[in-house]
Each structure stands twice: as C-alpha cells, then as structure tokens.
Write a protein that holds these residues in place. Sequence first.
Motif, short mmCIF file in Angstrom:
data_model
loop_
_atom_site.label_atom_id
_atom_site.label_comp_id
_atom_site.label_asym_id
_atom_site.label_seq_id
_atom_site.Cartn_x
_atom_site.Cartn_y
_atom_site.Cartn_z
N VAL A 63 -20.46 -0.17 -47.15
CA VAL A 63 -20.82 -0.38 -45.85
C VAL A 63 -21.45 -1.91 -45.71
N VAL A 64 -22.09 -2.31 -46.78
CA VAL A 64 -22.59 -3.68 -46.76
C VAL A 64 -21.46 -4.53 -46.83
N ALA A 65 -20.69 -4.59 -48.15
CA ALA A 65 -19.81 -5.70 -48.34
C ALA A 65 -18.49 -5.75 -47.25
N ASP A 66 -18.28 -4.59 -46.68
CA ASP A 66 -17.04 -4.67 -45.67
C ASP A 66 -17.84 -4.81 -44.38
N GLY A 67 -19.03 -5.14 -44.27
CA GLY A 67 -19.54 -5.64 -43.11
C GLY A 67 -20.03 -4.26 -41.80
N LEU A 68 -19.98 -3.17 -42.26
CA LEU A 68 -20.14 -2.41 -41.12
C LEU A 68 -21.81 -2.35 -40.71
N GLU A 69 -22.68 -2.81 -41.76
CA GLU A 69 -23.90 -2.83 -41.79
C GLU A 69 -24.40 -3.73 -40.70
N ASP A 70 -23.60 -4.64 -40.34
CA ASP A 70 -24.10 -5.72 -39.16
C ASP A 70 -23.65 -5.49 -37.98
N VAL A 71 -22.63 -4.32 -37.59
CA VAL A 71 -22.11 -4.15 -36.50
C VAL A 71 -23.02 -3.42 -35.24
N PHE A 72 -23.75 -2.80 -35.60
CA PHE A 72 -24.47 -1.85 -34.72
C PHE A 72 -26.04 -2.54 -34.62
N THR A 73 -26.83 -1.80 -33.90
CA THR A 73 -28.14 -2.26 -33.60
C THR A 73 -28.98 -1.60 -34.50
N PHE A 74 -28.30 -0.47 -35.46
CA PHE A 74 -29.35 -0.11 -36.50
C PHE A 74 -28.50 -0.12 -37.66
N SER A 75 -29.30 0.14 -38.81
CA SER A 75 -28.76 0.14 -40.00
C SER A 75 -27.91 1.24 -40.65
N VAL A 76 -26.72 1.04 -40.91
CA VAL A 76 -25.90 2.14 -41.19
C VAL A 76 -26.23 2.40 -42.70
N ASN A 77 -26.52 1.45 -43.38
CA ASN A 77 -26.74 1.80 -44.81
C ASN A 77 -27.73 2.40 -45.14
N SER A 78 -28.90 2.62 -44.31
CA SER A 78 -30.06 3.23 -44.64
C SER A 78 -29.97 4.61 -43.90
N ILE A 79 -28.81 5.12 -43.47
CA ILE A 79 -28.68 6.55 -42.84
C ILE A 79 -28.38 7.28 -44.22
N PRO A 80 -29.36 8.33 -44.49
CA PRO A 80 -29.01 9.05 -45.65
C PRO A 80 -27.64 9.90 -45.49
N VAL A 81 -26.86 10.10 -46.49
CA VAL A 81 -25.86 11.07 -46.44
C VAL A 81 -26.13 12.21 -45.93
N GLY A 82 -25.44 12.99 -44.90
CA GLY A 82 -25.61 14.12 -44.26
C GLY A 82 -26.31 14.02 -42.81
N ARG A 83 -26.75 12.79 -42.45
CA ARG A 83 -27.60 12.38 -41.36
C ARG A 83 -26.89 11.41 -40.33
N SER A 84 -27.26 11.72 -39.25
CA SER A 84 -26.58 10.65 -37.86
C SER A 84 -27.59 10.03 -37.28
N ARG A 85 -27.18 8.99 -36.79
CA ARG A 85 -28.00 7.95 -36.05
C ARG A 85 -27.52 7.40 -34.72
N TYR A 86 -28.32 7.53 -33.44
CA TYR A 86 -27.87 6.97 -32.49
C TYR A 86 -28.19 5.42 -32.36
N GLY A 87 -27.38 4.75 -31.75
CA GLY A 87 -27.52 3.24 -31.27
C GLY A 87 -26.55 2.69 -30.50
N PHE A 88 -26.39 1.38 -30.50
CA PHE A 88 -25.52 0.53 -29.62
C PHE A 88 -24.71 -0.50 -30.55
N LEU A 89 -23.54 -0.60 -29.74
CA LEU A 89 -22.62 -1.64 -30.23
C LEU A 89 -22.80 -2.94 -28.76
N LEU A 90 -23.41 -3.89 -29.15
CA LEU A 90 -23.67 -4.78 -28.19
C LEU A 90 -22.59 -6.10 -28.09
#
Lengths: 363, 123
Positions: A63-90
């Motif tokens: 998630v971090v090394a491949d760059g997904l962490e910086d794509v959205f307005t929320f942190s993907v890396n801090s989402i626990p496995v088994g959970r989802s999060r709403y946000g934006f692509l700007l």
Amino acid sequence: MEELKSTPLRADHENLKALMAPFGGWLMPIQYSGIIAEHKWCREKAALFDICHMGEFLFKGDVVADGLEDVFTFSVNSIPVGRSRYGFLLNDAAGVIDDLIVFRLGEDEAMIVVNAATTDNDFAVIRSRLKNPASLTDISARTGKVDLQGPLSREIMVERFGAQIRDIPFFKFIKTSILGSDAIVSRTGYTGELGYEIFFPADRVAELWRLLLEDPRVAPAGLGARDLLRLEMGYSLYGNDLDETITPLTAGLSSFVNMNKEFVGKPALERESEQGSPRMKVAFKVDSRRAPRHFYQILQGGEEVGVVTSGAFSPMLSCGIGLGLVKPEAAALGTRLTIRNEKVEMEAQVVELPFYTGGSLRS
Amino acid sequence: MTKFYTKEHEWVEMAGAQATVGISEHAAHELGDITYVDLPKIGKNVKQFDALSAIESVKAASDIYAPVSGKVTEVNQALDEAPELVNQGAESQGWICKLEGVNEAELGALMDAAAYEEYLKGL
C-alpha cells in the motif's frame, strides 16, 4: 450515441416489468412497482438493488511502497483489514474526480469501489498516480453487486447465509461463501437503513438476486427509490452534489479528508480552508409538497445566492427537500430561501441533516 | 357523458356548459407517483390549450393545459392532501377542476376516446 451497457440482471428486470432508463452509460431499472412504494418498502422491510453497474478495482501490492497510500483523501494503510472507508479522489484544484469506498481485503490487498459513470476515468487516474501501476486491476466486468437494504435485511441475510453475518458492524465486511462462490458481504449502503452490499461473481449474480427475491419480505427497488432514500439522508450524489468543480470542503464533507497526509489537491484545500469557501453545501426543506429540482435557482431576500444540486419530494417528510450550493451567508440554519425556476417558485428553510432521522442504519 | 382528450393528455367532460377537467389515465401512469397538484385559482379565465396548472410526480414537473376555454369555478381540494388520488383514478376522483362558460364548439378540436386510444398507439 454510445451504446448503453447492461448488467447481468437485465433479463430479470425486464421479467419484473421494470421501467428501464439510461444512467451513467448503463441501462438501469428506475422503478418496478412504483418509486414511493419501493422507497417505503426499504424503510420498513428490505429492498434489493442491482448495483452491478458500479466499478471495482483490485489493488495487490504494498500500500505504501506502491503508492496507493497517497492517492485518496484518506489513509488506506490505516484501514484495518476487514474494514472499509469512504473518501475522495481529487484533482489538483481539489475538485472531486470521484467519491468512493476502499475495502481493506488484506495487508497487501484492497478493493476500490467507484461510481459507474466515472469508472474508466477513475481507473486511469488512480493507475497514473501509483508508483507501480501493475498493482491495480479493473475487475468491474467480473464483479456483480446487489444491495439488500432495510430493517429486516439482517434477519434475512442470517437466515439465508449464516450466523456470521449477524455480527458485522457498520462499515465492516466479511469474506464468505454464498451458493458455493466467494462473496464479500459488507455492512454498507446509501439508504440510511441497516443493510448489506454483496459482491459476487457477475456470472452468478442472477442466482443470488433470484434467491433473495424468493423471500416475501424482499422487494426489488430501482434507482428512483435509491435517489430518494439517499437524499433523505443528505448523502451527496456524484454528478449532482459533487463533481470536478466542487471540493470536499465546499460539499461539507471535510470529515472524509485527512489533512495529516499527502494527496493530490491538498494545497488547494489548505488555501480554501484559509480563505474561506465561496459557496457552501446547504440542506433545505420546502414549505409545501412541491419538489425543488437540480439547477433551480436559490434566492435569499430577492437576491440569487446559489443553485439546487439535488431535490425531490420526500415520502417520509411529505414535503420537498433539497441540497444546494449557496453563498456562505445564506447557509445558516433557519435561513429563509426562495427556490425557483422560470415556472415555479417555492419557499424553503435551511435545516440540519439528515432530513430523515428514523432509519435503522446503525441498529 | 362523453370524454374528450387533448394531445397533451388532458381530458374534459361536459355537463351542460360546465366542464370537468383532469389528466388521462395514460398520463398519470407515465408520470408515476403524483406528489403535488398545483390547483388553479378559482375565478381564473383560461383559453383553450393555454397553461391551466401544473402537476408533479416523483420524477418530473409537468404543465397541464386547458382542453377548452372557460372560467375556473371549482377545484378538487382533496388533491392538496392526497395528490395520489390522480394515480388511483385520473379520470374519476382525480379530476382537477371545473370550468364554466365553455364553448362546446371547441370540443371539435379534441379527440374522443376511440381517437385518443388510436393516438396513444402511435406514440
């Protein structure tokens, strides 16, 4: 005109005599028995929606090394496995390219669920922002999705698919097996009711649809009811209340933006935050049964102050309700507004969200 | 009594010089759930085919045109609280208003039920 796409459930909708219409490049069911009846069914029992048109991308990698962490307005890396999060692509100006949900399937695996009309563009944008573009795959075509929403949805799901569904909390999901196929069952939805989104192989989703409809407590509901349900909750609809010219701050959705991380559009949001937004999201209730509609003007004391972005007759409140963008001085609770187009005029008042507070969402 | 229909899907039924006006069953079905009827003002004078009032469904807002000229003398007040009466019986309890001073010659510009049915088939 571009040819409309169909979901794997098209024949089922036609058998149910659904009224079909174009939506975001897809031919979708607008209503079956009637929009208000379907809306009330969802608020009282359990309604089934075909959501196969939405897009899904699978991310496999770091998630971090491949760059997904910086794509959205929320942190993907801090989402626990088994959970989802709403946000934006700007975009660079902090305009919303899409609103979406990320499901953390595993430490090195995530599913991104996006709007139908924006799927292709979203995929290209997200991919271009990854350090390792190969980590992202568009799985929309092979992923089916139906949503069961309503106060009875939990007991129906548990009876059909097992007790493990009983304990899924809001915005969490489980991987399970349904009808012998891999499925993701998520406690999410966009109706304000207790409900589940079921991701299922596209080539078998019709079996799941039919199985759920066998239950007399379940009725199919179309996009017409879905739009009223989400509006009664004050949720934004992409293409109406959100687009590339509207920032999350303007749209009143800054709680889905984490300013402590990097993302495209952050400097623009910081500037907007310092200088103040030129317009703001407002929610209003009309004094009559008249419905405000998209693009009607909003006036305050005879002066034009904004525009309606979504509006409808609310079956639960029995009056017109709407969302709009207005000058900040017209957005205070209790402000009297006039809503009009060239033919109709109605009086309204700024209110708090959600419009409808009786939903079973968090039960 | 005979009903006459406009191309815009209003109906009119005459009783002497008084006309009862509404929208057709077909129009009500096409509009879907009716949520609001903007009843015309009593005393309003309308010309044939001019805007009479408006009707809203969950899906859209539509104008209603006067099928004949006349003066509004009565409106169906029940529609204020229960606009769904139009869905339940657009050509009976869902009537919208009554007009007086109607010139019956104007009916010649309208369709009878059989002609309207043919017209719907061609849409």
